[in-house]
Design a protein around this motif. Structure first.
Motif, PDB file in Angstrom:
ATOM      1  N   ARG A  40       0.838  -1.198   0.000  1.00 25.85           N
ATOM      2  CA  ARG A  40       0.000   0.000   0.000  1.00 25.85           C
ATOM      3  C   ARG A  40       0.872   1.245   0.000  1.00 25.85           C
ATOM      4  O   ARG A  40       1.815   1.364   0.768  1.00 25.85           O
ATOM      5  CB  ARG A  40      -0.897  -0.010   1.232  1.00 25.85           C
ATOM      6  N   LEU A  41       0.537   2.196  -0.875  1.00 30.58           N
ATOM      7  CA  LEU A  41       1.238   3.479  -0.897  1.00 30.58           C
ATOM      8  C   LEU A  41       0.589   4.394   0.129  1.00 30.58           C
ATOM      9  O   LEU A  41      -0.618   4.656   0.071  1.00 30.58           O
ATOM     10  CB  LEU A  41       1.159   4.101  -2.295  1.00 30.58           C
ATOM     11  N   ASP A  42       1.387   4.859   1.073  1.00 28.32           N
ATOM     12  CA  ASP A  42       0.849   5.743   2.092  1.00 28.32           C
ATOM     13  C   ASP A  42       0.469   7.083   1.458  1.00 28.32           C
ATOM     14  O   ASP A  42       1.164   7.584   0.562  1.00 28.32           O
ATOM     15  CB  ASP A  42       1.898   5.971   3.188  1.00 28.32           C
ATOM     16  N   PRO A  43      -0.629   7.698   1.889  1.00 32.42           N
ATOM     17  CA  PRO A  43      -1.011   8.999   1.323  1.00 32.42           C
ATOM     18  C   PRO A  43       0.072  10.058   1.475  1.00 32.42           C
ATOM     19  O   PRO A  43       0.209  10.941   0.616  1.00 32.42           O
ATOM     20  CB  PRO A  43      -2.275   9.363   2.108  1.00 32.42           C
ATOM     21  N   LEU A  44       0.860   9.973   2.552  1.00 23.89           N
ATOM     22  CA  LEU A  44       1.925  10.956   2.739  1.00 23.89           C
ATOM     23  C   LEU A  44       3.004  10.807   1.673  1.00 23.89           C
ATOM     24  O   LEU A  44       3.601  11.797   1.212  1.00 23.89           O
ATOM     25  CB  LEU A  44       2.534  10.800   4.139  1.00 23.89           C
ATOM     26  N   HIS A  70      -6.912   8.660  -5.995  1.00 19.32           N
ATOM     27  CA  HIS A  70      -7.983   9.348  -5.280  1.00 19.32           C
ATOM     28  C   HIS A  70      -8.078   8.789  -3.868  1.00 19.32           C
ATOM     29  O   HIS A  70      -8.359   7.592  -3.691  1.00 19.32           O
ATOM     30  CB  HIS A  70      -9.318   9.182  -6.017  1.00 19.32           C
ATOM     31  N   ILE A  71      -7.849   9.659  -2.884  1.00 20.82           N
ATOM     32  CA  ILE A  71      -7.849   9.256  -1.470  1.00 20.82           C
ATOM     33  C   ILE A  71      -8.707  10.250  -0.702  1.00 20.82           C
ATOM     34  O   ILE A  71      -8.606  11.463  -0.916  1.00 20.82           O
ATOM     35  CB  ILE A  71      -6.421   9.214  -0.897  1.00 20.82           C
ATOM     36  N   HIS A  72      -9.520   9.748   0.194  1.00 21.64           N
ATOM     37  CA  HIS A  72     -10.380  10.611   1.001  1.00 21.64           C
ATOM     38  C   HIS A  72      -9.537  11.444   1.972  1.00 21.64           C
ATOM     39  O   HIS A  72      -8.492  10.988   2.459  1.00 21.64           O
ATOM     40  CB  HIS A  72     -11.396   9.767   1.781  1.00 21.64           C
ATOM     41  N   ARG A  73     -10.001  12.623   2.238  1.00 22.85           N
ATOM     42  CA  ARG A  73      -9.238  13.542   3.090  1.00 22.85           C
ATOM     43  C   ARG A  73      -9.109  13.045   4.526  1.00 22.85           C
ATOM     44  O   ARG A  73      -8.178  13.424   5.237  1.00 22.85           O
ATOM     45  CB  ARG A  73      -9.903  14.921   3.118  1.00 22.85           C
ATOM     46  N   ASN A  74     -10.012  12.177   4.980  1.00 22.78           N
ATOM     47  CA  ASN A  74      -9.936  11.655   6.347  1.00 22.78           C
ATOM     48  C   ASN A  74      -9.073  10.402   6.462  1.00 22.78           C
ATOM     49  O   ASN A  74      -8.953   9.849   7.558  1.00 22.78           O
ATOM     50  CB  ASN A  74     -11.345  11.343   6.863  1.00 22.78           C
ATOM     51  N   ALA A  75      -8.490   9.961   5.371  1.00 20.72           N
ATOM     52  CA  ALA A  75      -7.639   8.774   5.427  1.00 20.72           C
ATOM     53  C   ALA A  75      -6.388   9.074   6.258  1.00 20.72           C
ATOM     54  O   ALA A  75      -5.778  10.137   6.133  1.00 20.72           O
ATOM     55  CB  ALA A  75      -7.255   8.349   4.019  1.00 20.72           C
ATOM     56  N   LYS A  76      -6.016   8.111   7.109  1.00 25.76           N
ATOM     57  CA  LYS A  76      -4.851   8.287   7.980  1.00 25.76           C
ATOM     58  C   LYS A  76      -3.562   8.066   7.183  1.00 25.76           C
ATOM     59  O   LYS A  76      -3.521   7.274   6.245  1.00 25.76           O
ATOM     60  CB  LYS A  76      -4.906   7.308   9.155  1.00 25.76           C
ATOM     61  N   ARG A 149       4.836  -1.563   5.361  1.00 29.39           N
ATOM     62  CA  ARG A 149       4.862  -2.823   6.117  1.00 29.39           C
ATOM     63  C   ARG A 149       3.741  -2.905   7.152  1.00 29.39           C
ATOM     64  O   ARG A 149       3.513  -3.954   7.742  1.00 29.39           O
ATOM     65  CB  ARG A 149       6.214  -2.977   6.811  1.00 29.39           C
ATOM     66  N   LYS A 150       3.057  -1.772   7.369  1.00 30.87           N
ATOM     67  CA  LYS A 150       1.995  -1.748   8.370  1.00 30.87           C
ATOM     68  C   LYS A 150       0.961  -0.725   7.934  1.00 30.87           C
ATOM     69  O   LYS A 150       1.278   0.294   7.327  1.00 30.87           O
ATOM     70  CB  LYS A 150       2.579  -1.379   9.736  1.00 30.87           C
ATOM     71  N   ARG A 151      -0.286  -0.995   8.279  1.00 33.25           N
ATOM     72  CA  ARG A 151      -1.363  -0.064   7.941  1.00 33.25           C
ATOM     73  C   ARG A 151      -1.776   0.704   9.186  1.00 33.25           C
ATOM     74  O   ARG A 151      -1.797   0.149  10.286  1.00 33.25           O
ATOM     75  CB  ARG A 151      -2.574  -0.819   7.373  1.00 33.25           C
ATOM     76  N   PRO A 152      -2.145   1.976   9.035  1.00 28.67           N
ATOM     77  CA  PRO A 152      -2.617   2.732  10.209  1.00 28.67           C
ATOM     78  C   PRO A 152      -3.971   2.232  10.668  1.00 28.67           C
ATOM     79  O   PRO A 152      -4.762   1.684   9.897  1.00 28.67           O
ATOM     80  CB  PRO A 152      -2.715   4.174   9.694  1.00 28.67           C
ATOM     81  N   LEU A 153      -4.226   2.424  11.964  1.00 25.68           N
ATOM     82  CA  LEU A 153      -5.488   1.985  12.555  1.00 25.68           C
ATOM     83  C   LEU A 153      -6.568   2.986  12.162  1.00 25.68           C
ATOM     84  O   LEU A 153      -6.581   4.114  12.626  1.00 25.68           O
ATOM     85  CB  LEU A 153      -5.358   1.909  14.083  1.00 25.68           C
TER      86      LEU A 153
END
Length: 477
Positions: A40-44, A70-76, A149-153
Motif C-alpha cells: 500500500r502506498l501511504d497517502p503521505l 484518489h484518497i479521502h481527506r480523512n484517510a490516515k 509494512r503496516k497499515r494505520p489503525l
C-alpha cells in the motif's frame, strides 16, 4: 433464419452485459490497485511525490487527487504529532502544506474553520522539508506505515465515510451506462449490488452504507420523548374509539416537538433563590409588564435646564452613548420644547427593555411609583419635594440614585452623604468616553434590578426640601 436472428439477439445482450461489468470494474480499479497485489502506498508518500515534482493536488468532494490516486481527506497517513496520538489524516497535512507554501495565514482558527487538524510549529518545518524533498525523514514519521509494512489503525467513522463515498461514485458511474434492454440493465445492477455488498463488508459493515445528512433531531431523541398513553394493541384493534384526554396529550406532544431545541435556562444568581427566597425587582417588573405592556419601568431625571442630564439629551446619552449640551434656544424655551416623557431601549440580562424617562413625578399613581427604578439627582433642594418618602435615606433605599458630576466641578458635600452612584463626566471633545459613562450608569441600574427592593413608600407624609450643606467641598490639589 430464425436461429440466426436469435443468435444475434443473444450476442447483443451478452455484449451489453459485458460492457456494464467492465464499467463497474473500471470504477473499482484504483481501489483494487491500492489495496491489492503490491504494498500500500501511504497517502503521505503520494503527497511527497506530488510536492517534489510540483504537481497540483486538488480536493474535490472531500477526495484528494494525487496525480490519479484518489484518497479521502480523512484517510490516515504515517505521521503522528506525538507518540501517544493516533495517525493524523492526510487532509490536515495537505491543507497545512497548501497554506504555508502559498504564504497564506495558517492558525488554529483557520484550520478549525476548514475542518482540519492544526499542526504546530514544532512539527511544521521538518514536515515541510520532508514533503519538498529536502530531508529524507522528519520527527513524527511512522516508518512502518510509510514503507508499507503496516497499515494505520483506521477509525470506523472514517472508514464509513470513505466507503460511502466510493459506493456513491460506483452507483453514479454505473447508472451512467444506459442499457438498451432490461436484461442488460438487470445484469449491470446486480453486479453493482454484489460490488456494493463487498465494499460495505470491507469498509466496516452496515455503517459504511449509510449515506444521509445528519438531521436536527434523531430517532433516539424521539424515543426518549415517547410516553405510552394506552396499550398500543388496544388502540390498533379498536379503531374509532376515543382516547381519554387525547386533545390534551396531542397538545403537549405538539408543544414538545415545536420547542424541543429550546434549552431551559436554569435560574442563575439573579433569581429569587439568590436573594434568600425573595423576588428580585426585575421579576416584579416582568409581572407588571405581563399584565399590561404599557407598564414600562420609569427613570426620573431632573426638571432642570442647567442639569448635565435632562429630558432633552437623556436618550442620546443613555441609549447611544453620545452626550450633547442643549443649545441656547432649547434652554431658553425649556418648558415648551421638552416632551412629557421619552422612551429609550436597553439590553438587560439578554432581553430588550424599554424604559420610560420622565422629569416630574407630579400626580404619580401608586402603580407608577412601583415602576420607578432609578433617579438622576442634580443636588438641588427642591427636586424631591412631594415624593412619598419619610426621609432621603428611604428614597435611595427604594430607588437607585445616580449623580453625574460635571467636568471641572466638585461633588456637593450633601450629595456625598447620599447613597447614590457618582459618575464623572468628561470634556465634550472626548466623546468616545461618554459611552463608558453610559455603561457605568447601566451597571448600577442592572445591579439594583437584580436585587430585592425594600419598599419604603409612605402615605402619611412626603419629602420637603432637602437640606443643602453650606460648606463647599475643598478641592484636592
Amino acid at each position: 433464419r430464425a436461429c440466426a436472428h436469435a443468435r444475434r439477439i443473444g450476442g447483443g445482450r451478452m455484449a451489453e452485459a459485458a460492457d456494464a461489468e467492465a464499467a463497474v470494474e473500471n470504477v473499482t480499479a484504483p481501489a483494487a490497485a491500492s489495496s491489492g497485489g503490491g504494498r500500500r502506498l501511504d497517502p503521505l508518500v503520494l503527497l511527497r511525490r506530488c510536492a517534489a515534482t510540483n504537481k497540483k493536488v486538488r480536493l474535490v468532494d472531500d477526495v484528494l487527487d494525487f496525480d490519479g490516486h484518489h484518497i479521502h481527506r480523512n484517510a490516515k497517513c504515517g505521521f503522528k504529532l506525538s507518540p501517544a496520538d493516533s495517525c493524523i489524516d492526510i487532509g490536515s497535512v495537505w491543507f497545512m502544506f497548501k497554506e504555508i507554501s502559498g504564504d497564506k495565514p495558517y492558525s488554529q482558527d483557520v484550520a478549525k474553520k476548514h475542518g482540519f487538524k492544526y499542526i504546530g510549529v514544532a512539527h511544521r518545518g521538518d514536515l515541510c522539508d520532508y514533503l519538498v524533498g529536502r530531508a529524507d525523514t522528519c520527527r513524527g514519521l511512522v516508518l512502518e506505515i510509510i514503507e508499507g509494512r503496516k497499515r494505520p489503525l483506521e477509525d470506523r467513522t472514517a472508514a464509513g465515510v470513505s466507503g460511502g463515498g466510493a459506493l456513491r461514485g460506483t452507483r453514479q458511474r454505473t447508472s451512467g451506462a444506459k442499457p438498451s434492454t432490461p436484461q442488460a440493465g438487470g445484469a449491470a445492477s446486480s453486479g453493482a449490488r454484489d460490488l456494493s455488498r463487498e465494499q460495505l463488508q470491507k469498509a466496516g459493515g452496515s455503517a459504511a452504507g449509510k449515506d444521509f445528512r445528519a438531521a436536527d433531531i434523531s430517532y433516539a431523541d424521539v424515543q426518549a420523548r415517547v410516553r405510552p398513553v394506552k396499550d398500543l394493541d388496544v388502540l390498533v384493534r379498536c379503531p374509532g374509539r376515543t382516547v381519554p384526554n387525547a386533545d390534551l396529550i396531542l397538545k403537549i406532544a405538539q408543544d414538545e416537538v415545536n420547542n424541543w431545541h429550546v434549552r431551559r435556562r436554569r435560574d442563575g444568581p439573579r433569581d429569587a433563590a439568590s436573594v434568600g427566597g425573595k423576588i428580585p425587582l426585575i421579576r416584579e417588573l416582568e409581572a407588571l409588564i405581563s399584565e399590561d405592556k404599557a407598564n414600562k419601568p420609569i427613570i426620573l431625571v431632573p426638571c432642570n435646564k442647567t442639569s448635565p442630564v435632562n429630558l432633552l439629551n437623556v436618550v442620546r446619552f443613555l441609549q447611544d452613548g453620545v452626550y450633547e449640551k442643549t443649545d441656547v434656544e432649547h434652554t431658553r424655551y425649556f418648558e415648551s420644547t421638552r416632551m412629557e416623557y421619552v422612551d429609550l431601549v436597553r439590553n438587560v440580562q439578554g432581553k430588550m427593555w424599554t424604559f420610560e424617562v420622565r422629569d416630574t413625578a407630579k400626580n404619580f399613581t401608586k402603580s407608577q411609583w412601583l415602576r420607578v427604578v432609578a433617579v438622576v439627582a442634580d443636588g438641588s433642594e427642591w427636586q424631591f419635594s412631594g415624593w412619598p418618602f419619610e426621609t432621603i435615606v428611604d428614597l435611595f433605599t427604594t430607588i437607585k440614585g445616580v449623580f453625574f458630576r460635571e467636568n471641572g466641578t466638585l461633588t456637593p458635600l450633601h450629595v456625598r452623604d447620599w447613597s447614590v452612584g457618582i459618575l464623572d463626566m468628561h470634556p465634550l471633545q472626548l466623546q468616545h468616553r461618554f459611552a463608558e459613562v453610559r455603561d457605568l450608569f447601566w451597571v448600577e441600574v442592572e445591579k439594583f434590578l437584580a436585587s430585592y427592593r425594600n419598599k419604603k413608600f409612605v402615605n402619611h407624609t412626603s419629602l420637603d426640601k432637602v437640606r443643602i450643606s453650606s460648606e463647599k467641598p475643598k478641592p484636592v490639589l
